[in-house]
Design a protein around this motif. Structure first.
Motif, PDB file in Angstrom:
ATOM      1  N   LEU A 118       0.837  -1.205   0.000  1.00 48.66           N
ATOM      2  CA  LEU A 118       0.000   0.000   0.000  1.00 48.66           C
ATOM      3  C   LEU A 118       0.872   1.255   0.000  1.00 48.66           C
ATOM      4  CD1 LEU A 118      -2.908  -0.751   2.497  1.00 48.66           C
ATOM      5  CD2 LEU A 118      -3.150  -0.002   0.117  1.00 48.66           C
ATOM      6  N   ALA A 119       1.904   1.255   0.854  1.00 46.34           N
ATOM      7  CA  ALA A 119       2.800   2.406   0.908  1.00 46.34           C
ATOM      8  C   ALA A 119       3.548   2.580  -0.405  1.00 46.34           C
ATOM      9  CB  ALA A 119       3.794   2.241   2.062  1.00 46.34           C
ATOM     10  N   ARG A 120       3.962   1.482  -0.988  1.00 45.44           N
ATOM     11  CA  ARG A 120       4.701   1.557  -2.249  1.00 45.44           C
ATOM     12  C   ARG A 120       3.795   2.071  -3.376  1.00 45.44           C
ATOM     13  NH1 ARG A 120       9.793  -2.014  -3.246  1.00 45.44           N
ATOM     14  NH2 ARG A 120      10.333  -0.535  -1.606  1.00 45.44           N
ATOM     15  N   ALA A 121       2.533   1.686  -3.348  1.00 46.56           N
ATOM     16  CA  ALA A 121       1.605   2.103  -4.401  1.00 46.56           C
ATOM     17  C   ALA A 121       1.121   3.544  -4.212  1.00 46.56           C
ATOM     18  CB  ALA A 121       0.408   1.156  -4.445  1.00 46.56           C
ATOM     19  N   LEU A 122       0.860   3.937  -2.958  1.00 53.07           N
ATOM     20  CA  LEU A 122       0.231   5.238  -2.700  1.00 53.07           C
ATOM     21  C   LEU A 122       1.210   6.333  -2.280  1.00 53.07           C
ATOM     22  CD1 LEU A 122      -2.972   3.929  -0.871  1.00 53.07           C
ATOM     23  CD2 LEU A 122      -2.700   4.543  -3.280  1.00 53.07           C
ATOM     24  N   GLY A 123       2.410   5.937  -1.871  1.00 48.19           N
ATOM     25  CA  GLY A 123       3.477   6.903  -1.657  1.00 48.19           C
ATOM     26  C   GLY A 123       3.471   7.640  -0.332  1.00 48.19           C
ATOM     27  N   ALA A 138      -0.304  10.732   6.089  1.00 55.40           N
ATOM     28  CA  ALA A 138      -1.679  10.918   6.580  1.00 55.40           C
ATOM     29  C   ALA A 138      -1.983   9.970   7.744  1.00 55.40           C
ATOM     30  CB  ALA A 138      -2.673  10.688   5.449  1.00 55.40           C
ATOM     31  N   LEU A 139      -1.255   8.862   7.828  1.00 56.22           N
ATOM     32  CA  LEU A 139      -1.487   7.879   8.888  1.00 56.22           C
ATOM     33  C   LEU A 139      -0.648   8.118  10.132  1.00 56.22           C
ATOM     34  CD1 LEU A 139      -1.521   4.567   6.782  1.00 56.22           C
ATOM     35  CD2 LEU A 139      -3.494   5.809   7.669  1.00 56.22           C
ATOM     36  N   ASP A 164       3.695  -1.212  13.040  1.00 61.65           N
ATOM     37  CA  ASP A 164       2.919  -0.890  11.840  1.00 61.65           C
ATOM     38  C   ASP A 164       3.600   0.179  10.994  1.00 61.65           C
ATOM     39  OD1 ASP A 164       2.461   0.956  13.838  1.00 61.65           O
ATOM     40  OD2 ASP A 164       0.289   0.712  13.859  1.00 61.65           O
ATOM     41  N   ILE A 165       4.120   1.231  11.646  1.00 60.08           N
ATOM     42  CA  ILE A 165       4.773   2.296  10.885  1.00 60.08           C
ATOM     43  C   ILE A 165       6.004   1.781  10.147  1.00 60.08           C
ATOM     44  CG2 ILE A 165       6.138   3.101  12.858  1.00 60.08           C
ATOM     45  CD1 ILE A 165       5.825   5.948  11.761  1.00 60.08           C
ATOM     46  N   LEU A 166       6.687   0.794  10.737  1.00 63.29           N
ATOM     47  CA  LEU A 166       7.873   0.220  10.084  1.00 63.29           C
ATOM     48  C   LEU A 166       7.503  -0.427   8.748  1.00 63.29           C
ATOM     49  CD1 LEU A 166       9.582  -1.512  13.152  1.00 63.29           C
ATOM     50  CD2 LEU A 166      10.144   0.705  12.144  1.00 63.29           C
ATOM     51  N   CYS A 167       6.360  -1.111   8.729  1.00 60.37           N
ATOM     52  CA  CYS A 167       5.917  -1.779   7.497  1.00 60.37           C
ATOM     53  C   CYS A 167       5.629  -0.767   6.396  1.00 60.37           C
ATOM     54  CB  CYS A 167       4.666  -2.607   7.771  1.00 60.37           C
ATOM     55  SG  CYS A 167       4.903  -3.898   9.000  1.00 60.37           S
ATOM     56  N   TYR A 168       4.947   0.321   6.762  1.00 61.28           N
ATOM     57  CA  TYR A 168       4.611   1.346   5.777  1.00 61.28           C
ATOM     58  C   TYR A 168       5.866   2.068   5.287  1.00 61.28           C
ATOM     59  CZ  TYR A 168      -0.411   0.895   6.649  1.00 61.28           C
ATOM     60  OH  TYR A 168      -1.688   0.421   6.739  1.00 61.28           O
ATOM     61  N   THR A 206      25.285   5.118   3.539  1.00 64.85           N
ATOM     62  CA  THR A 206      24.051   5.572   2.874  1.00 64.85           C
ATOM     63  C   THR A 206      23.840   4.746   1.639  1.00 64.85           C
ATOM     64  OG1 THR A 206      25.316   7.240   1.692  1.00 64.85           O
ATOM     65  CG2 THR A 206      24.199   7.940   3.711  1.00 64.85           C
ATOM     66  N   SER A 207      22.610   4.689   1.181  1.00 63.32           N
ATOM     67  CA  SER A 207      22.290   3.897   0.001  1.00 63.32           C
ATOM     68  C   SER A 207      21.453   4.716  -0.943  1.00 63.32           C
ATOM     69  CB  SER A 207      21.520   2.635   0.414  1.00 63.32           C
ATOM     70  OG  SER A 207      20.240   2.949   0.820  1.00 63.32           O
ATOM     71  N   THR A 208      20.809   4.024  -1.861  1.00 61.73           N
ATOM     72  CA  THR A 208      19.969   4.678  -2.851  1.00 61.73           C
ATOM     73  C   THR A 208      18.881   5.467  -2.184  1.00 61.73           C
ATOM     74  OG1 THR A 208      20.198   2.527  -3.868  1.00 61.73           O
ATOM     75  CG2 THR A 208      18.904   4.134  -5.055  1.00 61.73           C
ATOM     76  N   PRO A 209      18.548   6.660  -2.680  1.00 60.44           N
ATOM     77  CA  PRO A 209      17.471   7.439  -2.068  1.00 60.44           C
ATOM     78  C   PRO A 209      16.153   6.691  -2.085  1.00 60.44           C
ATOM     79  CG  PRO A 209      18.689   8.745  -3.685  1.00 60.44           C
ATOM     80  CD  PRO A 209      19.166   7.331  -3.811  1.00 60.44           C
ATOM     81  N   ASP A 210      15.317   7.010  -1.123  1.00 55.56           N
ATOM     82  CA  ASP A 210      13.988   6.377  -1.057  1.00 55.56           C
ATOM     83  C   ASP A 210      13.140   6.759  -2.247  1.00 55.56           C
ATOM     84  OD1 ASP A 210      14.674   5.321   1.330  1.00 55.56           O
ATOM     85  OD2 ASP A 210      13.609   6.814   2.546  1.00 55.56           O
ATOM     86  N   ARG A 211      12.154   5.920  -2.491  1.00 56.36           N
ATOM     87  CA  ARG A 211      11.174   6.222  -3.530  1.00 56.36           C
ATOM     88  C   ARG A 211      10.289   7.352  -3.068  1.00 56.36           C
ATOM     89  NH1 ARG A 211       9.651   1.425  -6.791  1.00 56.36           N
ATOM     90  NH2 ARG A 211      11.197  -0.148  -6.373  1.00 56.36           N
ATOM     91  N   GLU A 212       9.948   8.235  -3.943  1.00 57.34           N
ATOM     92  CA  GLU A 212       8.958   9.269  -3.639  1.00 57.34           C
ATOM     93  C   GLU A 212       7.596   8.789  -4.085  1.00 57.34           C
ATOM     94  OE1 GLU A 212       9.174  12.011  -1.955  1.00 57.34           O
ATOM     95  OE2 GLU A 212      11.311  11.902  -1.630  1.00 57.34           O
TER      96      GLU A 212
END
Length: 195
Positions: free
Chosen positions: A64-69, A75-76, A110-114, A189-195
């Motif tokens: 869900l986090a990967r799809a909705l960003g 918001a959560l 839960d926040i870790l999963c998102y 450090t690694s690759t930047p996170d997805r936006e």
């Protein structure tokens, strides 16, 4: 067993489904169903059912986090917590740090999963880390429920006492632990996170 638990009235799918809902609906507490699983289905089966539900729920949060960003996750959860965990998730040590965060009681999972879904972390790395990090807590809760249902009060009390001490330590020291883990993650450090 000495205390009758109506396991016939509560199908195993309900326990696993409850764990899925607990991760997707962040206000639902998660400890009770794991203890109930041990009471209703004994320690081994209760642990397995909880693991299945938590694995499905964690995966759903990740995707869900990967799809909705980022806006969806912000918001959560508190924006500062999201930003802090995203920094950790962007490290090459993210798997080690996330594993430790999942192991330590008193830290919201839960926040870790998102946040993992927002990061460059691969799904299977996240899946293994989250599952094995949570396993001690899942099994401990199921053993507690099983012991209480069988009127093995000494064992139930020992497990409950240990869980309470570990939870309190994790909760009270969470800021100190978070700072230590941040220092650990900043070494690389690694690759930047997805936006």
């Amino acid at each position: 067993r000495a205390v009758e638990c109506p396991s016939g009235a509560v199908p195993p799918a309900l326990l696993s489904g409850r764990q899925v809902c607990r991760l997707l609906v962040v206000v639902i507490p998660g400890e009770g169903p794991r203890i109930a699983g041990g009471c209703l289905f004994w320690a081994a089966a209760g642990s397995v059912l909880s693991v299945v539900g938590i694995a499905v729920g964690s995966s759903a949060c990740f995707w869900l986090a990967r799809a909705l960003g980022v806006p969806f996750v912000r918001a959560l959860f508190d924006e500062r917590k999201v930003a802090r965990l995203r920094d950790i998730a962007g490290s090459t040590r993210s798997r080690i740090v996330f594993f430790l965060l999942f192991v330590i009681p008193g830290i919201p999972k839960d926040i870790l999963c998102y946040v993992a879904g927002l990061s460059a972390m691969r799904f299977w790395s996240f899946f293994v880390v989250s599952l094995f990090g949570r396993l001690p807590g899942i099994v401990g809760s199921a053993v507690m429920g099983d012991a209480a249902a069988g009127r093995r009060w000494l064992l139930a009390g020992i497990v409950a006492g240990a869980a309470l001490v570990l939870f309190a330590a994790g909760f009270l020291l969470r800021e100190r632990i978070a700072r230590w883990l941040e220092r650990l993650s900043r070494r690389d450090t690694s690759t930047p996170d997805r936006e």
